[in-house]
Each structure stands twice: as structure tokens, then as C-alpha cells.
Design a protein around this motif. Sequence first.
Motif, PDB file in Angstrom:
ATOM      1  N   GLU A  11     -27.968  37.057  43.154  1.00 38.53           N
ATOM      2  CA  GLU A  11     -27.786  38.408  43.710  1.00 38.53           C
ATOM      3  C   GLU A  11     -28.497  39.471  42.878  1.00 38.53           C
ATOM      4  O   GLU A  11     -29.132  40.374  43.421  1.00 38.53           O
ATOM      5  CB  GLU A  11     -26.294  38.745  43.797  1.00 38.53           C
ATOM      6  N   GLU A  12     -28.394  39.335  41.569  1.00 49.41           N
ATOM      7  CA  GLU A  12     -29.031  40.341  40.707  1.00 49.41           C
ATOM      8  C   GLU A  12     -30.560  40.229  40.766  1.00 49.41           C
ATOM      9  O   GLU A  12     -31.272  41.214  40.616  1.00 49.41           O
ATOM     10  CB  GLU A  12     -28.535  40.201  39.259  1.00 49.41           C
ATOM     11  N   MET A  13     -31.046  39.011  40.971  1.00 46.24           N
ATOM     12  CA  MET A  13     -32.495  38.827  41.069  1.00 46.24           C
ATOM     13  C   MET A  13     -33.031  39.475  42.352  1.00 46.24           C
ATOM     14  O   MET A  13     -34.089  40.094  42.359  1.00 46.24           O
ATOM     15  CB  MET A  13     -32.820  37.332  41.042  1.00 46.24           C
ATOM     16  N   ILE A  14     -32.266  39.345  43.425  1.00 44.84           N
ATOM     17  CA  ILE A  14     -32.653  39.980  44.691  1.00 44.84           C
ATOM     18  C   ILE A  14     -32.675  41.498  44.502  1.00 44.84           C
ATOM     19  O   ILE A  14     -33.613  42.181  44.919  1.00 44.84           O
ATOM     20  CB  ILE A  14     -31.674  39.575  45.826  1.00 44.84           C
ATOM     21  N   LYS A  15     -31.650  42.006  43.798  1.00 44.69           N
ATOM     22  CA  LYS A  15     -31.569  43.442  43.537  1.00 44.69           C
ATOM     23  C   LYS A  15     -32.788  43.914  42.736  1.00 44.69           C
ATOM     24  O   LYS A  15     -33.363  44.962  42.995  1.00 44.69           O
ATOM     25  CB  LYS A  15     -30.282  43.724  42.738  1.00 44.69           C
ATOM     26  N   MET A  16     -33.159  43.105  41.767  1.00 45.73           N
ATOM     27  CA  MET A  16     -34.309  43.441  40.908  1.00 45.73           C
ATOM     28  C   MET A  16     -35.581  43.643  41.748  1.00 45.73           C
ATOM     29  O   MET A  16     -36.442  44.454  41.431  1.00 45.73           O
ATOM     30  CB  MET A  16     -34.494  42.285  39.903  1.00 45.73           C
ATOM     31  N   MET A  17     -35.678  42.902  42.839  1.00 48.76           N
ATOM     32  CA  MET A  17     -36.882  42.992  43.678  1.00 48.76           C
ATOM     33  C   MET A  17     -36.718  44.001  44.816  1.00 48.76           C
ATOM     34  O   MET A  17     -37.565  44.082  45.711  1.00 48.76           O
ATOM     35  CB  MET A  17     -37.252  41.616  44.213  1.00 48.76           C
ATOM     36  N   GLY A  18     -35.601  44.726  44.807  1.00 49.20           N
ATOM     37  CA  GLY A  18     -35.465  45.811  45.782  1.00 49.20           C
ATOM     38  C   GLY A  18     -34.538  45.525  46.949  1.00 49.20           C
ATOM     39  O   GLY A  18     -34.432  46.338  47.864  1.00 49.20           O
ATOM     40  N   SER A  19     -33.902  44.360  46.949  1.00 42.37           N
ATOM     41  CA  SER A  19     -32.925  43.958  47.978  1.00 42.37           C
ATOM     42  C   SER A  19     -33.488  43.859  49.390  1.00 42.37           C
ATOM     43  O   SER A  19     -33.557  42.787  49.968  1.00 42.37           O
ATOM     44  CB  SER A  19     -31.711  44.887  47.997  1.00 42.37           C
ATOM     45  N   GLU A  20     -33.906  44.996  49.945  1.00 41.65           N
ATOM     46  CA  GLU A  20     -34.334  45.006  51.346  1.00 41.65           C
ATOM     47  C   GLU A  20     -35.831  44.709  51.473  1.00 41.65           C
ATOM     48  O   GLU A  20     -36.601  45.043  50.587  1.00 41.65           O
ATOM     49  CB  GLU A  20     -34.115  46.395  51.945  1.00 41.65           C
ATOM     50  N   THR A  21     -36.213  44.182  52.614  1.00 43.31           N
ATOM     51  CA  THR A  21     -37.633  44.060  52.933  1.00 43.31           C
ATOM     52  C   THR A  21     -38.114  45.430  53.402  1.00 43.31           C
ATOM     53  O   THR A  21     -37.460  46.064  54.220  1.00 43.31           O
ATOM     54  CB  THR A  21     -37.825  43.040  54.068  1.00 43.31           C
ATOM     55  N   THR A  22     -39.232  45.888  52.863  1.00 38.13           N
ATOM     56  CA  THR A  22     -39.754  47.192  53.269  1.00 38.13           C
ATOM     57  C   THR A  22     -40.989  46.995  54.140  1.00 38.13           C
ATOM     58  O   THR A  22     -41.918  46.289  53.768  1.00 38.13           O
ATOM     59  CB  THR A  22     -40.132  48.031  52.025  1.00 38.13           C
ATOM     60  N   ILE A  42     -42.565  46.127  47.130  1.00 36.97           N
ATOM     61  CA  ILE A  42     -43.648  45.183  47.426  1.00 36.97           C
ATOM     62  C   ILE A  42     -43.593  44.973  48.934  1.00 36.97           C
ATOM     63  O   ILE A  42     -42.547  44.593  49.489  1.00 36.97           O
ATOM     64  CB  ILE A  42     -43.446  43.845  46.684  1.00 36.97           C
ATOM     65  N   LEU A  43     -44.698  45.255  49.618  1.00 33.76           N
ATOM     66  CA  LEU A  43     -44.709  45.192  51.084  1.00 33.76           C
ATOM     67  C   LEU A  43     -45.087  43.800  51.583  1.00 33.76           C
ATOM     68  O   LEU A  43     -44.485  43.273  52.517  1.00 33.76           O
ATOM     69  CB  LEU A  43     -45.703  46.220  51.631  1.00 33.76           C
ATOM     70  N   TYR A  44     -46.112  43.253  50.960  1.00 33.75           N
ATOM     71  CA  TYR A  44     -46.596  41.926  51.364  1.00 33.75           C
ATOM     72  C   TYR A  44     -46.998  41.138  50.127  1.00 33.75           C
ATOM     73  O   TYR A  44     -47.247  41.718  49.064  1.00 33.75           O
ATOM     74  CB  TYR A  44     -47.845  42.054  52.241  1.00 33.75           C
ATOM     75  N   ALA A  45     -47.096  39.816  50.324  1.00 34.69           N
ATOM     76  CA  ALA A  45     -47.592  38.948  49.259  1.00 34.69           C
ATOM     77  C   ALA A  45     -48.770  38.148  49.793  1.00 34.69           C
ATOM     78  O   ALA A  45     -48.680  37.547  50.866  1.00 34.69           O
ATOM     79  CB  ALA A  45     -46.482  38.015  48.796  1.00 34.69           C
TER      80      ALA A  45
END
Length: 297
Positions: free
Chosen positions: A81-92, A271-274
Motif C-alpha cells: 500500500e505504501e509503495m502504491i502511495k509513493m507512486m501517486g496512488s491513482e492513474t493520471t 507518471i502518465l505513461y511508461a
Amino acid sequence: MAFDSLSEKLQNVFKNLRSKGRLTEADVKAALKEVKMALLEADVNFKVVKQFVKSVQERAIGADVMNGLNPGQMVIKIVNEEMIKMMGSETTELKLRPGQATTIIMMVGLQGAGKTTTTAKLAGKFKLKGKKPLLVACDVYRPAAIQQLQVNGEKQGVEVFTMGDGHKPVNIAKAAVEHAAKNGNNVVILDTAGRLHVDEDMMDELIEIKENVDVAQTVLVVDAMTGQDAVNVASTFDEKIGIDGVILTKLDGDTRGGAALSIRAVTGKPILYAGMGEKLSDLEQFYPERMASRILG
Ligand code: GDP
């Protein structure tokens, strides 16, 4: 494959955690010390790692967790959960203007980051969404870049606007916007010139374009394989010209994952895309949740 070494290390830590019936505070602390080492070795930003470990520890060393049926699993869940938070949680999503209004997107980044390739990849995505994109060759310093954009545009079935290398980028951008208005292009993607390093001329040129053309989204392209350099580049571009989001390229070859895990937390920009390969179809929406699952296995 992306994140291989980080994944392997974390999975070893988790294996030890799972094998214990009960967890003491010392067990949790010892495991988190190893998680911290693994993240630092993966080139995640130091401050981000510190904050992450602190958050996990605060949540994990609670009575509920310690008395839980499967404490090891609980710690792993918190790490996830914290790792997801670190990456911004939501898809933008990269925001396009509604209806037929034209969205101008300015692509920026250092030379070699993958900007021209990514520009063409993005155009393909918009075309699939029913938009009529126009790619604009504003990189007048590298004739090969113009040609590369033309070749990739053709592969994508997307029109490319070029005026060769004899004009100022800002004038090319302005002419392209007029062309788009006449031709019904509702997404205009400007492929600007990169440099080997951040330099003032490049920033001035980008600022000049922004001042003269109604740029709705400034998208920075950075190479994931450069780790913390990518994060520093993102911070600098944001300070100098303001960015709306980041596209992280070459994630397919990034065994460490430091950039993906730090950019959002350090810059506050999503981060929008990879970019996941050299083919024009190798561009994926960035899902923090999926990325965390990929890392944690
Ligand atoms: P630019 O100088 O920023 O415009 O960079 P280019 O678009 O010319 O890309 C530089 C190199 O990186 C090219 O060989 C691309 O094929 C490669 N590249 C771009 N994106 C990716 C990606 O997501 N994965 C991989 N493996 N290679 C990529």
C-alpha cells in the motif's frame, strides 16, 4: 525485465517474514532495514526511502498487526500500500481538451531520452481514441530527428508538420497551430529539441514556445535507466518551465526501478505513461498498483 533485482531482494525479505508464526517489533524492524537497503540499491531517492520506511514502520508496529493471524502477510500488505502511495496512488490521464477543442502538447526532455519515439507512440494512442493528431518537428538542430519523426508518423498513419531546419522552433510551432486549425487536427504534439544536458538555451527556447503557443500540457520524457538523474532532470524542468506530467521510457530495461519509484514523490508530478520497448506500440498507461505488484511479485 524491469525491477528484477529489487523484486528478488524484496521477495527474500518477505519469505523470511512469512515463515515466522509471530512477529516481534524487532522482526519488523529487521525486515524493514533490509527493505530500506533494497530500495536504496534500486536507486530510489534517499528521502523517499526514509519516509517510506517510517510510514510502514508506524503502521506495522501496531497491536492489531502483531496480534493478527498472519502478521507477515500484514506487513507485506502495508509495504504494498505504501509503495502504491509513493507512486501517486491513482492513474493520471494526459488531459485533452473536451470535444473538438484543440489540445497542444509540448514534449520536452534531454537528447536520447526517447522523446521523438514517444511522441509518435502517443500520437498512435490518440488516433485510437478517435482524435486527429498532428506531429510537429520542432527539433531543428538534429536533421535526423525531423526525418525520424516523419518515418514514425508515417508508420502511425499520423500527419507530420515540418518546415525543415531553417526556422526558429517557436515559429514552427505557431505555423503548425495554424495548420492544425485549417485541417481539423485536434491534438497538436510538439517534438522539441533536447540537449545532452540541461542548458539555458534549451529552457529559453521552451519558454518562448510556451509564451507564444497555447500549450495545454507540457510532458517531460525521461529515461528510467538513468535512475536518480532522471529524477533530477524532472525537478529541474519543473522548476524552469513547469511540467504537467512525466513519461518514463526504457522501463523494459530498467532492472533497478529507482526513477519510477521516486519521481512522483520528489516532484509531485504524475507518471502518465511508461515506455516498454522500441516498438511504436510499446507505451503503457502507468498504473501505480500494477507497478507495485510487478515489484512485489
Ligand atoms: P530523443 O533523442 O529523446 O528524441 O530519443 P529517441 O526517440 O531518438 O530515442 C532514443 C533511443 O531510445 C532510440 O533507439 C529508441 O528506440 C530508444 N527508446 C525510446 N523509448 C524506448 C523504450 O521505452 N524502451 C526501449 N528499450 N528503448 C526505447
